[in-house]
Design a protein around this motif. Structure first.
Motif, mmCIF file in Angstrom:
data_model
loop_
_atom_site.group_PDB
_atom_site.id
_atom_site.type_symbol
_atom_site.label_atom_id
_atom_site.label_comp_id
_atom_site.label_asym_id
_atom_site.label_seq_id
_atom_site.Cartn_x
_atom_site.Cartn_y
_atom_site.Cartn_z
ATOM 1 N N LEU A 38 95.595 139.794 71.919
ATOM 2 C CA LEU A 38 94.562 139.135 72.719
ATOM 3 C C LEU A 38 93.626 138.322 71.840
ATOM 4 O O LEU A 38 93.285 137.180 72.162
ATOM 5 C CB LEU A 38 93.742 140.169 73.502
ATOM 6 C CG LEU A 38 94.433 140.924 74.632
ATOM 7 C CD1 LEU A 38 93.420 141.789 75.360
ATOM 8 C CD2 LEU A 38 95.109 139.975 75.602
ATOM 9 N N PHE A 39 93.208 138.913 70.721
ATOM 10 C CA PHE A 39 92.285 138.198 69.842
ATOM 11 C C PHE A 39 92.967 136.997 69.189
ATOM 12 O O PHE A 39 92.337 135.966 68.948
ATOM 13 C CB PHE A 39 91.709 139.160 68.796
ATOM 14 C CG PHE A 39 90.817 140.207 69.395
ATOM 15 C CD1 PHE A 39 89.656 139.853 70.055
ATOM 16 C CD2 PHE A 39 91.149 141.549 69.344
ATOM 17 C CE1 PHE A 39 88.832 140.814 70.634
ATOM 18 C CE2 PHE A 39 90.343 142.512 69.916
ATOM 19 C CZ PHE A 39 89.184 142.142 70.563
ATOM 20 N N TRP A 40 94.276 137.096 68.928
ATOM 21 C CA TRP A 40 95.002 135.942 68.384
ATOM 22 C C TRP A 40 95.117 134.835 69.427
ATOM 23 O O TRP A 40 95.042 133.658 69.102
ATOM 24 C CB TRP A 40 96.384 136.354 67.890
ATOM 25 C CG TRP A 40 96.389 136.773 66.456
ATOM 26 C CD1 TRP A 40 96.660 138.007 65.954
ATOM 27 C CD2 TRP A 40 96.069 135.960 65.315
ATOM 28 N NE1 TRP A 40 96.529 138.028 64.588
ATOM 29 C CE2 TRP A 40 96.175 136.778 64.165
ATOM 30 C CE3 TRP A 40 95.702 134.626 65.153
ATOM 31 C CZ2 TRP A 40 95.927 136.298 62.881
ATOM 32 C CZ3 TRP A 40 95.452 134.146 63.862
ATOM 33 C CH2 TRP A 40 95.569 134.989 62.756
ATOM 34 N N MET A 41 95.299 135.193 70.698
ATOM 35 C CA MET A 41 95.354 134.168 71.753
ATOM 36 C C MET A 41 94.048 133.377 71.808
ATOM 37 O O MET A 41 94.049 132.158 72.006
ATOM 38 C CB MET A 41 95.606 134.825 73.114
ATOM 39 C CG MET A 41 97.010 135.343 73.317
ATOM 40 S SD MET A 41 97.108 136.224 74.895
ATOM 41 C CE MET A 41 98.563 137.238 74.599
ATOM 42 N N LEU A 42 92.940 134.085 71.661
ATOM 43 C CA LEU A 42 91.643 133.422 71.654
ATOM 44 C C LEU A 42 91.447 132.619 70.369
ATOM 45 O O LEU A 42 91.004 131.462 70.387
ATOM 46 C CB LEU A 42 90.527 134.449 71.795
ATOM 47 C CG LEU A 42 90.489 135.249 73.105
ATOM 48 C CD1 LEU A 42 89.490 136.380 73.006
ATOM 49 C CD2 LEU A 42 90.156 134.350 74.282
ATOM 50 N N ASN A 43 91.794 133.226 69.242
ATOM 51 C CA ASN A 43 91.483 132.610 67.954
ATOM 52 C C ASN A 43 92.440 131.500 67.554
ATOM 53 O O ASN A 43 92.082 130.630 66.756
ATOM 54 C CB ASN A 43 91.449 133.678 66.859
ATOM 55 C CG ASN A 43 90.156 134.466 66.871
ATOM 56 O OD1 ASN A 43 89.205 134.070 67.533
ATOM 57 N ND2 ASN A 43 90.123 135.577 66.178
ATOM 58 N N ALA A 44 93.671 131.496 68.065
ATOM 59 C CA ALA A 44 94.602 130.413 67.734
ATOM 60 C C ALA A 44 93.998 129.074 68.149
ATOM 61 O O ALA A 44 94.059 128.086 67.407
ATOM 62 C CB ALA A 44 95.940 130.640 68.443
ATOM 63 N N TYR A 45 93.407 129.052 69.334
ATOM 64 C CA TYR A 45 92.740 127.837 69.825
ATOM 65 C C TYR A 45 91.482 127.539 69.004
ATOM 66 O O TYR A 45 91.283 126.417 68.522
ATOM 67 C CB TYR A 45 92.380 128.032 71.301
ATOM 68 C CG TYR A 45 91.487 126.960 71.864
ATOM 69 C CD1 TYR A 45 91.985 125.704 72.180
ATOM 70 C CD2 TYR A 45 90.134 127.206 72.106
ATOM 71 C CE1 TYR A 45 91.169 124.718 72.707
ATOM 72 C CE2 TYR A 45 89.304 126.232 72.629
ATOM 73 C CZ TYR A 45 89.822 124.992 72.935
ATOM 74 O OH TYR A 45 89.000 124.023 73.447
ATOM 75 N N LEU A 46 90.646 128.566 68.842
ATOM 76 C CA LEU A 46 89.372 128.360 68.153
ATOM 77 C C LEU A 46 89.558 127.966 66.694
ATOM 78 O O LEU A 46 88.781 127.180 66.142
ATOM 79 C CB LEU A 46 88.523 129.638 68.245
ATOM 80 C CG LEU A 46 88.017 129.998 69.646
ATOM 81 C CD1 LEU A 46 87.435 131.396 69.651
ATOM 82 C CD2 LEU A 46 86.986 128.992 70.116
ATOM 83 N N LEU A 47 90.600 128.513 66.055
ATOM 84 C CA LEU A 47 90.863 128.179 64.656
ATOM 85 C C LEU A 47 91.152 126.698 64.473
ATOM 86 O O LEU A 47 90.584 126.029 63.609
ATOM 87 C CB LEU A 47 92.057 128.983 64.139
ATOM 88 C CG LEU A 47 91.757 130.239 63.329
ATOM 89 C CD1 LEU A 47 93.048 130.949 62.986
ATOM 90 C CD2 LEU A 47 90.993 129.869 62.060
ATOM 91 N N MET A 48 92.085 126.168 65.276
ATOM 92 C CA MET A 48 92.425 124.751 65.164
ATOM 93 C C MET A 48 91.225 123.880 65.530
ATOM 94 O O MET A 48 90.968 122.850 64.903
ATOM 95 C CB MET A 48 93.612 124.423 66.077
ATOM 96 C CG MET A 48 94.895 125.152 65.715
ATOM 97 S SD MET A 48 95.394 124.917 63.978
ATOM 98 C CE MET A 48 95.751 123.160 63.975
#
Length: 513
Positions: free
Chosen positions: A50-60
């Motif tokens: 779940l945190f990767w789903m959120l952070n994949a977008y935020l990271l880029m």
């Protein structure tokens, strides 16, 4: 480019296109928070997923948004804005048809690339197109409407999630994005900084992207392998080294993506410090509140979304007024009181324990959400006004990009660090609770192993039928312990944001020419 009046036909089209595109990006994030429980079950995702789903977008988004702002200033704000919107809606369509966690994470990254080009373009177009006397009111209008849509996102997300249609959270971006592109194409004039060089800071972009990725990866691995595993400390150390290298690169670059001279203006520096702390607290607080409501308190996803309605009403009625106040009296007092009030709201929310469900909303969650919403309503527009007013017009895209990057970096760190802390606190509380339940060690280990799923933790199959109810109660009480800790830290970040405004922000910005 000659500026135009807010009430003119051209001024209105600029506002409509900027609001549509920004709202599309913001609603995507807030609606997704509410449907995470549905998505977790549908795709079989763990808490870390779940945190990767959120952070994949935020990271880029965080890594590339500075380049997005610079490209708009140099190559044309309208052009880069439109390209960003088209990439974002293509990524949204791909997310909507994703059949696995891995595919969804990859296409969320694609959305992040589009958002990095799109989000700075909205404020940059407003700042460069609307005349200076009405700019604060225009930014206040943009802030109010986009925030209303952002907080209205959970209502839409909840309705779609309850109906089993969580994928439509992504599909809905397509018509909104296409409408914004058509308006920009036919109704909005191009705007660029004619005196700027077209060189792009690739070393800076690569360095900050890798640095943020390493830090996030390290924090997200903590719940699974612990603080002292080589993957964790190597990733976090390398990430910090890369961020230091990014600052050195920017200080020596002829065409930096983040001009460090902007930070010699105390108001600009203070506004960005305020943004970092406030939005870290906002992101973590709202994420864990949404998970708590659905997974522990017994709300369905629509009811969870509706809990934010007081916030939406306050933003409609207060944010535009706050923008006008910032124009007239300066943003400083509003930026001290607003974050402090928001922090108080988060603190009130942290004291809510197990409730009997939505029937107790008005006496449990409502007071905290009301106070939090009031604080944010007096903060959003003055904060944007302070950032954009502290730099000259030809730095508008870059300034918007820097501030947006700061808020997204804050969200990345909040999700990664607080996500790891939540699992650790949840596990620790669970171990204490299990001491009072007569179970075999093997059964207790199986119960604790489910802690990585946080509020979605399920009682293992091997647990005796008579003990299942007791284990479920320990899951709920342990999650509430983790929730209370995260909300109190988030409240502290709100108070820290207010302190930044008190120390650094002045009502008269020094323009950087």
């Amino acid at each position: 480019m000659a500026t135009v009046a807010l009430r003119s036909s051209e001024g209105r089209w600029v506002m409509v296109s900027a609001i549509l595109a920004s709202a599309m990006a913001f609603i995507d994030g807030t609606a997704l928070n509410v449907v995470l429980p549905s998505l977790q079950q549908s795709l079989g995702a763990s808490g870390a997923d779940l945190f990767w789903m959120l952070n994949a977008y935020l990271l880029m988004l965080a890594a590339l948004i500075l380049i997005g702002g610079s490209l708009g200033d140099q190559l044309g704000r309208k052009k880069i804005f439109m390209i960003g919107i088209l990439i974002f809606i293509a990524g949204s369509a791909a997310c909507g048809v994703s059949g696995s966690v891995t595919m969804l994470i990859l296409f969320r990254m694609m959305q992040g690339v589009g958002g990095a080009l799109m989000i700075p373009g909205s404020l940059s177009l407003i700042s460069s197109s609307i005349n200076e006397k009405e700019r604060g009111k225009a930014i206040g209008t943009w802030s109010a409407i986009t925030t209303v849509v952002t907080i209205g996102g959970p209502i839409l997300g909840g309705a779609l999630g309850d109906a089993g249609l969580w994928r439509y959270i992504f599909f809905i971006n397509i018509p909104i994005g296409l409408a914004a592109v058509l308006i920009l194409w036919f109704k909005v004039k191009e705007s660029r900084d004619e005196g700027s060089s077209h060189a792009i800071d690739y070393p800076g972009a690569i360095t900050i992207a890798m640095g943020l990725a390493m830090l996030t990866f390290g924090f997200l691995r903590i719940p699974a392998i612990g603080w002292y595993h080589w993957q964790v400390y190597t990733s976090i150390t390398l990430g910090m080294v890369l961020l230091i290298a990014f600052i050195i690169i920017e200080s020596k670059s002829k065409h930096p993506m983040m001009p460090l001279q902007l930070f010699t203006n105390l108001t600009f520096s203070g506004a960005n410090l305020l943004s970092f702390f406030l939005y870290a607290g906002l992101g973590a607080g709202m994420l864990f509140l949404s998970l708590n409501l659905v997974q522990v308190q017994g709300y369905d996803q629509l009811q969870s979304g509706l809990t934010f309605l007081p916030f939406t009403i306050l933003m409609v009625s207060v944010a535009r007024f706050a923008g006008a106040l910032a124009d007239k009296h300066g943003p400083r007092l509003l930026l001290i009181c607003g974050p402090a009030t928001a922090g108080l709201g988060l603190l009130l929310l942290s004291f809510v324990k197990q409730t009997s469900g939505p029937g107790e909303y008005w006496t449990t969650f409502f007071p905290g959400i009301l106070v939090f919403g009031l604080g944010m309503s007096f903060t959003v527009a003055p904060l944007t006004t302070a950032v954009m007013g502290s730099v000259s017009d030809h730095f508008s895209g870059t300034a918007s990009g820097v501030n947006n990057a700061i808020t997204r970096i804050a969200n990345v760190f909040a999700n990664a660090i607080f996500g790891a802390l939540a699992v650790l606190i949840f596990s620790g509380a669970l171990q204490q609770e299990l001491k009072h339940i007569p179970m075999k060690d093997k059964e207790k280990q199986a119960v604790i192993a489910s802690a990585v799923n946080l509020g979605n933790a399920k009682v293992p199959a091997g647990v005796a039928a008579g003990q299942k109810l007791a284990v479920e109660k320990t899951y709920y009480s342990s999650f509430i312990s983790a929730y209370a800790f995260i909300l109190r830290v988030s409240a502290g970040l709100g108070f820290l944001a207010a302190l930044m405004a008190f120390i650094f922000i002045r009502n008269v910005g020094v323009k950087k020419e």
